[in-house]
Write a protein that holds these residues in place. Structure first.
Motif, PDB file in Angstrom:
ATOM      1  N   MET A 125     -29.092  43.420 -30.193  1.00 25.44           N
ATOM      2  CA  MET A 125     -29.895  44.620 -30.496  1.00 25.44           C
ATOM      3  C   MET A 125     -29.011  45.857 -30.455  1.00 25.44           C
ATOM      4  SD  MET A 125     -32.788  45.589 -31.407  1.00 25.44           S
ATOM      5  CE  MET A 125     -33.404  47.211 -31.732  1.00 25.44           C
ATOM      6  N   LYS A 126     -28.206  45.926 -29.410  1.00 26.65           N
ATOM      7  CA  LYS A 126     -27.350  47.108 -29.266  1.00 26.65           C
ATOM      8  C   LYS A 126     -26.364  47.170 -30.432  1.00 26.65           C
ATOM      9  CE  LYS A 126     -24.600  49.364 -25.705  1.00 26.65           C
ATOM     10  NZ  LYS A 126     -23.862  49.130 -24.484  1.00 26.65           N
ATOM     11  N   ARG A 127     -25.830  45.998 -30.742  1.00 31.25           N
ATOM     12  CA  ARG A 127     -24.843  45.957 -31.831  1.00 31.25           C
ATOM     13  C   ARG A 127     -25.472  46.409 -33.139  1.00 31.25           C
ATOM     14  NH1 ARG A 127     -20.915  41.412 -33.825  1.00 31.25           N
ATOM     15  NH2 ARG A 127     -22.812  40.405 -34.415  1.00 31.25           N
ATOM     16  N   PHE A 128     -26.693  45.989 -33.324  1.00 32.04           N
ATOM     17  CA  PHE A 128     -27.383  46.363 -34.558  1.00 32.04           C
ATOM     18  C   PHE A 128     -27.559  47.872 -34.633  1.00 32.04           C
ATOM     19  CE2 PHE A 128     -30.150  46.292 -38.052  1.00 32.04           C
ATOM     20  CZ  PHE A 128     -31.215  47.108 -37.768  1.00 32.04           C
ATOM     21  N   LEU A 129     -27.949  48.473 -33.503  1.00 23.44           N
ATOM     22  CA  LEU A 129     -28.150  49.922 -33.488  1.00 23.44           C
ATOM     23  C   LEU A 129     -26.850  50.651 -33.799  1.00 23.44           C
ATOM     24  CD1 LEU A 129     -30.517  50.404 -30.418  1.00 23.44           C
ATOM     25  CD2 LEU A 129     -31.028  50.855 -32.817  1.00 23.44           C
ATOM     26  N   VAL A 130     -25.776  50.176 -33.200  1.00 21.21           N
ATOM     27  CA  VAL A 130     -24.483  50.826 -33.444  1.00 21.21           C
ATOM     28  C   VAL A 130     -24.113  50.740 -34.912  1.00 21.21           C
ATOM     29  CG1 VAL A 130     -22.012  50.647 -33.005  1.00 21.21           C
ATOM     30  CG2 VAL A 130     -23.615  50.472 -31.114  1.00 21.21           C
ATOM     31  N   MET A 131     -24.320  49.554 -35.474  1.00 24.05           N
ATOM     32  CA  MET A 131     -23.995  49.376 -36.898  1.00 24.05           C
ATOM     33  C   MET A 131     -24.849  50.277 -37.763  1.00 24.05           C
ATOM     34  SD  MET A 131     -23.357  45.314 -37.344  1.00 24.05           S
ATOM     35  CE  MET A 131     -23.954  45.317 -39.003  1.00 24.05           C
ATOM     36  N   ALA A 132     -26.137  50.320 -37.441  1.00 26.83           N
ATOM     37  CA  ALA A 132     -27.051  51.138 -38.239  1.00 26.83           C
ATOM     38  C   ALA A 132     -26.639  52.606 -38.165  1.00 26.83           C
ATOM     39  CB  ALA A 132     -28.479  50.950 -37.742  1.00 26.83           C
ATOM     40  N   LEU A 133     -26.340  53.049 -36.986  1.00 26.07           N
ATOM     41  CA  LEU A 133     -25.955  54.445 -36.793  1.00 26.07           C
ATOM     42  C   LEU A 133     -24.680  54.756 -37.583  1.00 26.07           C
ATOM     43  CD1 LEU A 133     -27.298  56.597 -35.120  1.00 26.07           C
ATOM     44  CD2 LEU A 133     -25.582  56.240 -33.351  1.00 26.07           C
ATOM     45  N   THR A 134     -23.701  53.858 -37.478  1.00 28.46           N
ATOM     46  CA  THR A 134     -22.452  54.057 -38.215  1.00 28.46           C
ATOM     47  C   THR A 134     -22.721  54.169 -39.704  1.00 28.46           C
ATOM     48  OG1 THR A 134     -21.555  52.490 -36.620  1.00 28.46           O
ATOM     49  CG2 THR A 134     -20.073  53.266 -38.354  1.00 28.46           C
ATOM     50  N   LEU A 135     -23.579  53.276 -40.176  1.00 29.73           N
ATOM     51  CA  LEU A 135     -23.915  53.265 -41.600  1.00 29.73           C
ATOM     52  C   LEU A 135     -24.531  54.598 -42.017  1.00 29.73           C
ATOM     53  CD1 LEU A 135     -23.712  51.201 -43.857  1.00 29.73           C
ATOM     54  CD2 LEU A 135     -26.120  50.701 -43.527  1.00 29.73           C
ATOM     55  N   ILE A 136     -25.443  55.087 -41.184  1.00 30.01           N
ATOM     56  CA  ILE A 136     -26.120  56.345 -41.504  1.00 30.01           C
ATOM     57  C   ILE A 136     -25.102  57.473 -41.550  1.00 30.01           C
ATOM     58  CG2 ILE A 136     -27.767  58.052 -40.677  1.00 30.01           C
ATOM     59  CD1 ILE A 136     -29.409  55.773 -39.548  1.00 30.01           C
ATOM     60  N   ILE A 137     -24.206  57.488 -40.582  1.00 30.32           N
ATOM     61  CA  ILE A 137     -23.212  58.558 -40.538  1.00 30.32           C
ATOM     62  C   ILE A 137     -22.318  58.511 -41.776  1.00 30.32           C
ATOM     63  CG2 ILE A 137     -21.175  59.420 -39.322  1.00 30.32           C
ATOM     64  CD1 ILE A 137     -22.516  58.546 -36.714  1.00 30.32           C
ATOM     65  N   ILE A 138     -21.884  57.293 -42.114  1.00 27.01           N
ATOM     66  CA  ILE A 138     -21.031  57.154 -43.295  1.00 27.01           C
ATOM     67  C   ILE A 138     -21.746  57.659 -44.533  1.00 27.01           C
ATOM     68  CG2 ILE A 138     -19.901  55.505 -44.829  1.00 27.01           C
ATOM     69  CD1 ILE A 138     -19.280  53.800 -42.405  1.00 27.01           C
TER      70      ILE A 138
END
Lengths: 267, 237, 353
Positions: free
Chosen positions: A1-14
């Motif tokens: 779950m945490k990993r998913f959030l980090v990935m999602a956040l990174t994606l949004i920032i990019i």
């Protein structure tokens, strides 16, 4: 779950960065090197393609020390912005009305105003298509006619004006498909869904999917004049004048014509 | 405010629902009877697509079929003298395509909710498949099917994007309610637009209420399981 | 006449393989949940199609994979009583019963009335399934089958969902209603009481495989196979060790001369109710007495269950013997630490697999 959030956040920032950068690139298209003057052009939306794709790049080549920053919108909105004190140097309107209003308000220097271009109202059909309509007068032969909604689209208003003058509007009233924007009208005609359509010459020139059948007959519709002028409060008078001169040049004229405008000889 | 868009929308939606209703039930029943799970998924996916695609994509695809410059449209024009685009028929076609998945899914869900053993029992007592469909399946699935029909009708009524592309915006012929609203708003005629909006709101409200009414009816009749009821402590004779 | 079935159907992790030839009129199929009993019934009814094999009812082939015969369920003349009765909820009792009758049948109304009368349903004819009790629903379901005069009746766990005190009553009722049914009856259940009571011949199913056992009473008495013994309720088993002239029952610590048995059993079984308990020491051949420590007891309404560990030293650690006795016979005695149980030889069940 945490990993998913980090990935999602990174994606949004990019993604936000990319979007941010792109739009920056757009409006800064004309910016090249430092040590130059930047002038702001406020032009009618129908002028956008021709300026962005051809005129501004060309001007940059010739005058690399002058950067042109442009903003495009409906003439009415631009007028309002200038009245509110927007930092604009050159105003290029799609109608005399707005220019006159600004001149009367002392916001545009009258001596710099040039009725540079005319736009025409034309009858179009799908490219390579056959039609019994060969002129505005024979428009009755069409089964369906695409025009902009006269109540909301300027080109539609002119279409109505032209047909009304020719006495052909009411008799064909049940054939009109009213588009809410010019692109819609062009698409209808290009697909052959509508037999014919009425748009600006510049609209017709913007796509090779439609071809012009005829221009609106003399006097059937008022002139659609595109005047250009210098905003009085400009802080870049020299650069503005260079730009205006460029717009009046032969080279610029050729480009305007390629985009469907009529360049007025009386300058 | 002219009544024309209202009438056109009602006419369009009515014919569309008639066709969609039958088509939806028919295809749902077929899909339910498919034995292969893989095939079922694929077909269901295809039939559900219009539900998730943007209406403009659907309009694009319909144009690719019926446009006069395209093979099928050209064929229709040359051989049958029929031009679908910019005709009232086009509004009906757009409404059918848009609302079909709703009807199909509702019908399929309703059919699948019917207790399987009822169908098995029906077969063992000699009822043929046709009789099973009409006398067992349909009556029991009816609430769900009707809800689906009502929802489909409303969806067909509200169709805009695809309709504009293939039917155009011809007042008195193909100008539906949603298009009229859009045009009036673009023209700044808020009063007129508001009038049309009220019509749409009223119709939609009516739709939602009807759907709820039928959904409630659903629960009474679907309990056929005796042991379920036993658990609820019923008496014996 | 009768039912002959020899089919095979392969599922992902289960194979249904059933083979029997039944001439008796009431066949009971006993098996745990998941053993394939319902699947078998559905194959018989034609709702499921086997991969291969044949089904012949009263000389008429219903299914034959070689000859390409697969009669539709509608035409098999099979009555199927589903576990949940499967009454059509949107139809009245009368409509449920009559819907299977062919339209062309002139006597529809008469037939319906007659059968409702027989099943005591006339007063309920206009009611809906949700308005009547479970027992009444069962009768409606039965009537719906019988009105079509089937050649065979399939009952799928008809009493499983019912309370105990109602089971007796309804079992008797159903037996009554079936008394003048001439066709075969196949009753499927996981309850051995039901099977024992209601069927003449027995077939046992385990993991999709069937074993025909002959007459029910015989089968319960002499199960012949360990798993059948288990299904029929036997709780005590012992492996047998070959000791030359003796067999040694490892779980109980008892020895039996080989001459006692007609053939070579692998296990012995003894039912929990068949022990005779002795409260004082008694003179008896040693291989008939089992001494054991009482591990725990369970008290039911009418009987006591003892879990006993045999005291013989060579018995394994986890060996456990179950002894049941009616409370009336136990006469309210105190629960002792150890018990002496006699194993009557006639109750020893030799098992061959």
């Amino acid at each position: 779950m945490k990993r998913f959030l980090v990935m999602a956040l990174t994606l949004i920032i990019i993604m936000t960065t990319i979007i941010g950068c792109t739009s920056k690139v757009d409006s800064v298209a004309s910016e090249t090197v430092a040590e130059n003057t930047t002038i702001t052009l406020a032009a009618a939306a129908s002028l956008k393609n021709c300026f962005e794709d051809s005129l501004i790049p060309l001007f940059n080549e010739k005058h690399p020390e002058i950067t042109v920053q442009a903003t495009y919108d409906s003439s009415g909105k631009l007028q309002a912005q200038i009245e509110e004190g927007a930092d604009v140097d050159v105003f290029f309107s799609a109608g005399m009305k707005q220019m006159k209003a600004l001149a009367e308000g002392g916001l545009v220097t009258e001596s710099t105003i040039v009725e540079l271009l005319d736009n025409a109202v034309v009858l179009i059909k799908g490219s390579g298509g056959e039609s019994d309509v060969d002129s505005f007068e024979t428009i009755g032969n069409a089964e369906t006619i695409a025009i902009g909604d006269p109540e909301s689209v300027p080109a539609g208003q002119y279409a109505k004006e032209a047909l009304t003058t020719l006495g052909l509007f009411d008799s064909n009233a049940n054939k009109f498909s009213l588009g809410t924007n010019v692109t819609e009208v062009l698409n209808w005609v290009a697909e052959g869904s509508a037999d014919v359509g009425i748009v600006y010459a510049t609209d017709a020139a913007s796509t090779d999917k439609v071809e012009i059948v005829a221009k609106a007959p003399e006097g059937s519709v008022g002139r659609i004049i595109y005047p250009v002028g210098m905003v009085t409060k400009t802080t870049h008078e020299e650069a503005s004048k260079v730009f205006l001169a460029f717009l009046a040049s032969e080279e610029a004229a050729k480009i305007f014509e390629a985009y469907g405008f009529v360049v007025n000889a009386s300058k | 405010m002219s009544f024309s868009p209202i009438l056109i929308s009602l006419k369009t939606a009515s014919l569309a629902i008639l066709i969609t209703f039958i088509l939806g039930i028919f295809t749902a029943y077929i899909v339910v009877s498919i034995k292969s799970k893989g095939l079922k998924m694929v077909i269901d996916g295809i039939l559900t697509m219009p539900l998730v695609l943007p209406p403009t994509v659907i309009g694009f695809m319909l144009l690719a079929i019926f446009g006069v410059n395209r093979p099928i449209g050209r064929l229709l024009l040359d051989f049958l003298g029929v031009k679908i685009v910019f005709s009232w028929t086009a509004t009906v076609i757009a409404a059918i395509v848009i609302s079909f998945p709703l009807m199909y899914r509702a019908a399929r869900g309703a059919f699948e909710q019917v207790d399987e053993t009822l169908i098995m029992a029906a077969r063992t007592i000699g009822l043929n498949e046709w009789k099973i469909f009409w006398k067992i399946m349909m009556p029991l699935a009816l609430p769900g099917v009707l809800s689906g029909g009502i929802l489909s009708f409303a969806r067909g009524l509200g169709e805009f994007g695809a309709t504009a592309m293939i039917a155009g915006n011809i007042a008195g012929k193909t100008q539906t309610l949603p298009m009229a609203i859009y045009s009036e708003v673009a023209a700044g005629n808020m009063e007129t637009a508001r009038g049309y909006v009220w019509v749409v709101l009223t119709l939609s409200f009516f739709v939602v209420v009807s759907m709820n009414y039928f959904s409630v009816k659903r629960f009474d009749k679907s309990k056929s399981n005796a042991s379920e009821r036993l658990m609820e402590g019923e008496e014996w004779a | 006449m009768g039912l002959m079935i020899d089919i095979k159907k392969q599922y992902k992790d289960f194979t249904l393989e059933v083979n029997f030839d039944n001439r008796g009129s009431r066949l009971g199929i006993l098996g745990a949940s998941g053993s394939g009993k319902s699947m078998l019934l559905k194959c018989l009814a034609g709702i499921i199609t086997p991969d291969e094999g044949k089904i012949i009812l009263n000389g008429r082939p219903l299914f034959d994979s070689v000859q390409g015969i697969n009669v539709k369920p509608q035409r098999r003349k099979i009555g199927y009583l589903f576990q949940n009765y499967a009454l059509f909820p949107h139809m009245t009792v009368a409509e449920n019963i009559g819907i299977g009758l062919p339209k062309a049948d002139k006597d529809q109304m008469a037939k319906i009335l007659k059968i409702m009368d027989r099943f005591h349903l006339t007063a309920l004819s206009e009611k809906y399934p949700r308005q009547i009790s479970g027992g009444q629903q069962q009768r409606v379901a039965l009537a719906r089958c019988m009105i079509l005069e089937p050649e065979i009746l399939l009952l799928d766990e008809p009493f499983s969902a019912l309370d105990d005190h109602l089971k007796d009553h309804l079992q008797k009722e159903v037996m009554d209603y079936l008394s003048d049914f001439n066709g075969d009856v196949v009753l499927v259940s996981h309850s051995r009481d039901e099977i024992y009571r209601m069927s003449d011949s027995l077939m046992v199913m385990e993991h999709g495989k069937s074993s025909f056992m002959g007459t029910t009473h015989e089968a319960f008495k002499s199960p012949k196979y360990k798993y059948v013994a288990k299904l029929t309720g036997c709780k005590n088993f012992s492996d047998l060790e070959d000791d030359g002239t003796f067999y040694f029952a490892k779980s109980w610590g008892l020895q039996y001369p080989k001459t006692q048995f007609l053939d070579v059993p692998k296990y012995l079984g003894i039912r929990a109710h068949d022990f005779i308990v002795h409260h004082e020491l008694i003179e008896m051949p040693s291989n008939r007495l089992l001494r054991g420590k009482v591990l725990r007891t369970v008290e039911d309404i009418f009987e006591l269950t003892f879990y006993i560990k045999p005291l013989h030293p060579s018995v394994s650690e986890d060996a456990e013997v179950v002894f049941k006795i009616a409370k009336s016979k136990w006469e309210n005695r105190k629960i002792p630490d150890a018990l002496i149980l006699e194993i009557p030889l006639e109750h020893l069940i030799p098992l061959y697999a």
